[in-house]
Design a protein around this motif. Structure first.
Motif, PDB file in Angstrom:
ATOM      1  N   ALA A  11       1.016  -1.044  -0.001  1.00 36.58           N
ATOM      2  CA  ALA A  11       0.218   0.513   0.009  1.00 36.58           C
ATOM      3  C   ALA A  11       0.866   1.542  -0.263  1.00 36.58           C
ATOM      4  CB  ALA A  11      -0.912   0.173   1.065  1.00 36.58           C
ATOM      5  N   VAL A  12       2.673   0.895   0.412  1.00 39.16           N
ATOM      6  CA  VAL A  12       2.965   2.497   0.846  1.00 39.16           C
ATOM      7  C   VAL A  12       3.516   2.561  -0.408  1.00 39.16           C
ATOM      8  CG1 VAL A  12       2.879   2.370   3.403  1.00 39.16           C
ATOM      9  CG2 VAL A  12       5.117   0.979   1.766  1.00 39.16           C
ATOM     10  N   GLU A  13       3.784   3.851  -0.991  1.00 38.56           N
ATOM     11  CA  GLU A  13       4.639   3.911  -2.485  1.00 38.56           C
ATOM     12  C   GLU A  13       5.767   3.986  -2.213  1.00 38.56           C
ATOM     13  OE1 GLU A  13       3.967   8.664  -2.802  1.00 38.56           O
ATOM     14  OE2 GLU A  13       1.666   8.822  -2.621  1.00 38.56           O
ATOM     15  N   ASP A  14       6.199   3.577  -0.924  1.00 36.72           N
ATOM     16  CA  ASP A  14       8.097   3.700  -1.489  1.00 36.72           C
ATOM     17  C   ASP A  14       8.386   2.677   0.140  1.00 36.72           C
ATOM     18  OD1 ASP A  14      10.067   3.299  -1.523  1.00 36.72           O
ATOM     19  OD2 ASP A  14      11.042   4.994  -1.782  1.00 36.72           O
ATOM     20  N   ALA A  15       8.405   1.377  -0.104  1.00 31.14           N
ATOM     21  CA  ALA A  15       8.299   0.978   0.752  1.00 31.14           C
ATOM     22  C   ALA A  15       9.424   0.573   1.682  1.00 31.14           C
ATOM     23  CB  ALA A  15       7.532  -0.778   0.803  1.00 31.14           C
ATOM     24  N   ASP A  16      10.732   0.288   0.957  1.00 34.16           N
ATOM     25  CA  ASP A  16      11.701   0.119   0.578  1.00 34.16           C
ATOM     26  C   ASP A  16      12.243   0.891   1.805  1.00 34.16           C
ATOM     27  OD1 ASP A  16      14.499  -0.949   0.609  1.00 34.16           O
ATOM     28  OD2 ASP A  16      15.519   0.878   0.283  1.00 34.16           O
ATOM     29  N   ALA A  17      11.657   2.631   1.413  1.00 37.11           N
ATOM     30  CA  ALA A  17      12.238   3.586   2.538  1.00 37.11           C
ATOM     31  C   ALA A  17      11.371   3.860   3.636  1.00 37.11           C
ATOM     32  CB  ALA A  17      11.683   4.660   2.082  1.00 37.11           C
ATOM     33  N   LEU A  18      10.373   3.462   4.217  1.00 39.59           N
ATOM     34  CA  LEU A  18       9.870   3.532   5.239  1.00 39.59           C
ATOM     35  C   LEU A  18      10.530   2.135   6.042  1.00 39.59           C
ATOM     36  CD1 LEU A  18       7.538   3.704   7.216  1.00 39.59           C
ATOM     37  CD2 LEU A  18       6.560   1.508   5.786  1.00 39.59           C
ATOM     38  N   VAL A  19      11.154   1.265   5.499  1.00 41.80           N
ATOM     39  CA  VAL A  19      11.953  -0.132   6.276  1.00 41.80           C
ATOM     40  C   VAL A  19      13.244  -0.029   6.614  1.00 41.80           C
ATOM     41  CG1 VAL A  19      12.840  -2.807   5.594  1.00 41.80           C
ATOM     42  CG2 VAL A  19      10.769  -2.214   4.971  1.00 41.80           C
ATOM     43  N   ARG A  20      13.794   1.004   6.156  1.00 45.05           N
ATOM     44  CA  ARG A  20      15.312   1.609   6.127  1.00 45.05           C
ATOM     45  C   ARG A  20      15.140   3.503   7.246  1.00 45.05           C
ATOM     46  NH1 ARG A  20      19.010   1.161   0.280  1.00 45.05           N
ATOM     47  NH2 ARG A  20      20.196   1.985   1.744  1.00 45.05           N
ATOM     48  N   VAL A  21      14.166   3.642   7.297  1.00 49.94           N
ATOM     49  CA  VAL A  21      14.515   4.523   7.662  1.00 49.94           C
ATOM     50  C   VAL A  21      14.773   4.777   8.817  1.00 49.94           C
ATOM     51  CG1 VAL A  21      11.842   3.948   9.600  1.00 49.94           C
ATOM     52  CG2 VAL A  21      12.665   6.955   8.699  1.00 49.94           C
ATOM     53  N   GLY A  22      15.154   3.661   9.266  1.00 48.75           N
ATOM     54  CA  GLY A  22      16.146   3.921  10.446  1.00 48.75           C
ATOM     55  C   GLY A  22      17.523   3.778  10.782  1.00 48.75           C
ATOM     56  N   GLU A  23      17.975   3.473   9.187  1.00 45.32           N
ATOM     57  CA  GLU A  23      19.550   3.570   8.158  1.00 45.32           C
ATOM     58  C   GLU A  23      20.426   4.693   9.419  1.00 45.32           C
ATOM     59  OE1 GLU A  23      19.913   2.754   4.707  1.00 45.32           O
ATOM     60  OE2 GLU A  23      18.883   1.153   4.907  1.00 45.32           O
ATOM     61  N   GLU A  24      19.618   6.414   9.546  1.00 45.91           N
ATOM     62  CA  GLU A  24      20.018   7.331   9.845  1.00 45.91           C
ATOM     63  C   GLU A  24      20.430   7.456  10.868  1.00 45.91           C
ATOM     64  OE1 GLU A  24      16.973  10.371  11.755  1.00 45.91           O
ATOM     65  OE2 GLU A  24      16.811   9.544   9.890  1.00 45.91           O
ATOM     66  N   HIS A  25      20.130   6.410  11.818  1.00 46.73           N
ATOM     67  CA  HIS A  25      21.237   6.174  13.129  1.00 46.73           C
ATOM     68  C   HIS A  25      22.451   4.702  13.203  1.00 46.73           C
ATOM     69  CE1 HIS A  25      17.498   7.624  15.226  1.00 46.73           C
ATOM     70  NE2 HIS A  25      17.015   6.274  14.998  1.00 46.73           N
ATOM     71  N   LEU A  26      22.425   4.369  11.546  1.00 43.84           N
ATOM     72  CA  LEU A  26      23.833   3.730  11.751  1.00 43.84           C
ATOM     73  C   LEU A  26      24.943   4.424  11.927  1.00 43.84           C
ATOM     74  CD1 LEU A  26      22.761   1.027   9.270  1.00 43.84           C
ATOM     75  CD2 LEU A  26      22.858   0.655  11.388  1.00 43.84           C
ATOM     76  N   GLU A  27      26.630   4.036  12.964  1.00 42.14           N
ATOM     77  CA  GLU A  27      27.271   4.979  13.120  1.00 42.14           C
ATOM     78  C   GLU A  27      28.538   3.499  12.276  1.00 42.14           C
ATOM     79  OE1 GLU A  27      27.142   5.234  16.980  1.00 42.14           O
ATOM     80  OE2 GLU A  27      25.208   6.348  17.340  1.00 42.14           O
ATOM     81  N   VAL A  28      28.210   3.043  11.247  1.00 44.21           N
ATOM     82  CA  VAL A  28      29.369   2.667  11.012  1.00 44.21           C
ATOM     83  C   VAL A  28      30.273   3.285   9.969  1.00 44.21           C
ATOM     84  CG1 VAL A  28      30.251   0.488   9.571  1.00 44.21           C
ATOM     85  CG2 VAL A  28      27.960   0.565  10.810  1.00 44.21           C
ATOM     86  N   GLU A  29      30.732   3.232  10.314  1.00 38.73           N
ATOM     87  CA  GLU A  29      32.214   3.762  10.112  1.00 38.73           C
ATOM     88  C   GLU A  29      33.258   2.782   8.861  1.00 38.73           C
ATOM     89  OE1 GLU A  29      35.366   4.726  12.731  1.00 38.73           O
ATOM     90  OE2 GLU A  29      33.848   6.388  13.789  1.00 38.73           O
TER      91      GLU A  29
END
Length: 210
Positions: free
Chosen positions: A192-210
């Motif tokens: 139903a959502v327009e961009d399912a991948d973006a919804l699933v990946r919304v938390g990626e901003e919290h990743l602190e991988v260098e």
């Protein structure tokens, strides 16, 4: 449940929906918690086949997410029914585990952020977490994400040679309507959502991988 130190060093990281083929990787993460700690009361790790079935069954209605670093699964989080009665349709119980080498890099926080966003869109109103005691790192992790401690059940489980307390935590995800709409199953939400991948990946901003 476990989340928390050490950082993976690759910039190639992402969150995605788990698939049955992730069962072996998920077992590699989860098994040490079963065998060597009191964090999970499941002292015998599930087999790869059992985890495949759990993933498939969960994804029929709820999200199960994984975090990849350089194509390797380093953490996962899932939601499931709190109890089997219809009255509990709008609440879930959560699970999150992160590989030891990936702890402290925001993996657990990223997975939970995406999980919360999905569950809220599904219509879930409260998310519950259950932690064995002692587990100060995971307790601090949940407190930092807005979970409130509801109750401590003293010596409720015998695990790893001792009687263990268990604590229940709750995080509200939305207002409770007088006449709530039925929960939207996870597959239906993705369609139903327009961009399912973006919804699933919304938390990626919290990743602190260098």
């Amino acid at each position: 449940m476990a989340a928390g130190r050490n950082q993976p060093t690759s910039m190639q990281r992402r969150l995605r929906v788990a698939t049955p083929s992730d069962a072996a990787s998920i077992r590699t993460i989860y098994a040490p918690y079963c065998e060597s700690t009191p964090i999970s009361f499941e002292e015998t790790p599930p087999t790869e086949a059992e985890l495949t079935e759990r993933i498939e069954r969960t994804l029929e209605r709820y999200p199960w997410l994984v975090c990849e670093v350089d194509g390797e699964v380093v953490g996962y989080a899932s939601a499931g029914p709190l109890r089997g009665y219809d009255a509990y349709e709008w609440v879930v119980e959560l699970s999150v585990y992160v590989a030891e080498r990936a702890q402290g890099a925001g993996v657990g926080r990223a997975l939970y952020a995406s999980l919360f966003a999905i569950l809220e869109r599904q219509g879930v109103r409260d998310a519950y977490a259950v932690t064995a005691v002692p587990n100060p790192g995971t307790e601090a992790f949940h407190e930092s994400l807005g979970f409130e401690l509801l109750a401590t059940f003293p010596e409720i489980g015998y695990s790893n040679g001792d009687w263990r307390d268990v604590r229940w935590w709750r995080k509200p995800l939305g207002e409770k309507a007088p006449d709530p709409d039925p929960l939207t199953p996870f597959p239906a939400l993705l369609e139903a959502v327009e961009d399912a991948d973006a919804l699933v990946r919304v938390g990626e901003e919290h990743l602190e991988v260098e």
